[in-house]
Design an enzyme around this catalytic site. Structure first.
Site, PDB file in Angstrom:
ATOM      1  N   ARG A 119       0.690  -1.026   0.029  1.00  0.00           N
ATOM      2  CA  ARG A 119      -0.047   0.130  -0.056  1.00  0.00           C
ATOM      3  C   ARG A 119       0.966   1.458  -0.069  1.00  0.00           C
ATOM      4  NH1 ARG A 119      -3.428  -3.239   3.592  1.00  0.00           N
ATOM      5  NH2 ARG A 119      -1.635  -3.180   4.960  1.00  0.00           N
ATOM      6  N   ARG A 127      11.475  -0.024   8.071  1.00  0.00           N
ATOM      7  CA  ARG A 127      12.021  -0.745   9.292  1.00  0.00           C
ATOM      8  C   ARG A 127      13.454  -0.572   9.399  1.00  0.00           C
ATOM      9  NH1 ARG A 127       7.882   0.158  11.276  1.00  0.00           N
ATOM     10  NH2 ARG A 127       6.246  -1.232  12.306  1.00  0.00           N
ATOM     11  N   GLU A 131      16.754   0.943  16.763  1.00  0.00           N
ATOM     12  CA  GLU A 131      16.031   1.938  17.407  1.00  0.00           C
ATOM     13  C   GLU A 131      15.770   2.292  18.588  1.00  0.00           C
ATOM     14  OE1 GLU A 131      13.095   2.762  14.149  1.00  0.00           O
ATOM     15  OE2 GLU A 131      11.999   3.569  15.792  1.00  0.00           O
ATOM     16  N   HIS A 181      11.238   8.465  13.613  1.00  0.00           N
ATOM     17  CA  HIS A 181      10.202   7.179  13.172  1.00  0.00           C
ATOM     18  C   HIS A 181       8.808   8.288  13.162  1.00  0.00           C
ATOM     19  CE1 HIS A 181       8.885   2.854  13.417  1.00  0.00           C
ATOM     20  NE2 HIS A 181       7.953   3.519  12.654  1.00  0.00           N
TER      21      HIS A 181
HETATM   22  C1  GLV Z   1       4.995   2.313  12.138  1.00  0.00           C
HETATM   23  O1  GLV Z   1       6.116   2.183  11.845  1.00  0.00           O
HETATM   24  C2  GLV Z   1       3.972   1.283  11.957  1.00  0.00           C
HETATM   25  O2  GLV Z   1       4.093   0.326  11.689  1.00  0.00           O
HETATM   26  O3  GLV Z   1       2.634   1.778  12.035  1.00  0.00           O
END
Ligand code: GLV
Length: 331
Positions: A157, A239, A268, A286
């Protein structure tokens, strides 16, 4: 009637709490920092449900500490912090928040790409340091985005939403994924399938949108970086561990590639040594889904997932439907 007990592991929008209050006895760790692991293991003991975020590992150890647990709802689309297989084996439902963050996340990946290409953050630092004395034809030159080639690694998506933005910039769009789309869909999106090596060697910008699993860990490592153009940029808002961050620091230091923009990190919230010293990298904590609108929608969806899972309804976004299929088959 006794209400099911749930744990919420972090501060969340009021809209989400309002959905949960009527049906549950809530234990809320209402803080801006991660719940300490020991406390999490203690609090989860008597809970039927947990609404967690991606800083909490939902693993064997936690499941063993939570004999009554029936549902885990994560306030995220990614669920690599959850041992889904272990949850499924124990009949624990796992829900997530797909869809509502697609456009917001693509907006942010696009912002990172633009910021890196046109040196927006460097320019800001330069101004604040009082270094701007006069316009200079050769000062702080960046790279054009329009008309270039964008390589999208992981064409789900969010990857596809990024492609829609890129087509507005007249870019050639390559994508790589484990599954190839139907030619009509490729045509409609205006993207062309490429093997990973081809994508790496032909793209001016490479943006990562894959899920993290064993097959994508360090997918972008030394070899992949060596295939990229020396003028190319790497963007990662998916990620951290998909990119070998130490190899990336080396490549950036040596000028093997021109720049990078990262919203996620391999360990992270820590960064690889030397990363924050580099001027040709844009760094963000993030933030990809971090808009008011989207975080409220995600909260509502995560809360609804828990409500449905614990009231016997089929949650709309169930990661492990096998649990319910098995139950209905009486297995
Ligand atoms: C953010 O990184 C998520 O997976 O919603």
């Amino acid at each position: 009637m006794v209400k099911p007990r749930i744990l919420i592991t972090r501060r969340i929008p009021e809209e989400a709490l309002a959905l949960l209050r009527p049906g549950f006895e809530i234990d809320h760790y209402d803080k801006p920092t991660p719940i300490p692991r020991k406390l999490l293991l203690a609090k989860i003991k008597d809970k039927q449900g947990v609404l967690c975020i991606l800083t909490e590992k939902i693993d064997q150890e936690l499941l063993e500490a939570a004999p009554a647990l029936r549902a885990v709802s994560t306030y995220s689309v990614g669920f690599d912090h959850i041992d889904v297989k272990a949850c499924t084996e124990r009949g624990v439902l796992v829900t997530n928040t797909p869809g509502v963050l697609t456009e917001t996340s693509a907006d942010f990946a696009w912002a990172l790409l633009m910021a890196a290409a046109r040196r927006v953050v460097e320019g800001d630092r330069f101004m604040r340091a009082g270094k701007y004395k006069a316009w200079d034809p050769m000062m702080m030159l960046g790279t054009d985005v329009h008309g270039k080639t964008l390589g999208i690694v992981g064409f789900g998506r969010i990857g596809q939403a990024l492609a829609r933005r890129a087509s507005g910039f007249s870019m050639r769009i390559l994508y790589h994924d484990t599954q190839r789309m139907f030619p009509e869909v490729e045509k409609q999106i205006g993207a062309q399938y490429a093997e990973l090596d081809t994508l790496l060697s032909q793209s001016d910008f490479i943006s990562v949108h894959a899920v993290l699993d064993a097959s994508t860990r360090h997918l972008i490592g030394e070899k992949a970086l060596s295939l990229m153009k020396s003028s190319a940029y790497l963007i990662n808002a998916a990620r951290g561990p998909i990119v070998d961050e130490r190899a990336l620091v080396k490549a950036l230091k040596k000028g093997r590639i021109r720049g990078a923009a990262l919203d996620v990190f391999e360990h992270e919230p820590k960064m690889a040594p030397g990363l924050s010293k580099l001027s040709n990298v844009v760094l963000a904590p993030h933030l990809s889904s971090a808009s008011f609108e989207t975080r409220i929608k995600m909260g509502g969806m995560a809360a609804q997932g828990l409500v449905d899972a614990l009231s016997g309804r089929h949650p709309a976004h169930l990661v492990n439907p096998e649990v319910l299929e098995r139950a209905s088959a009486g297995v």
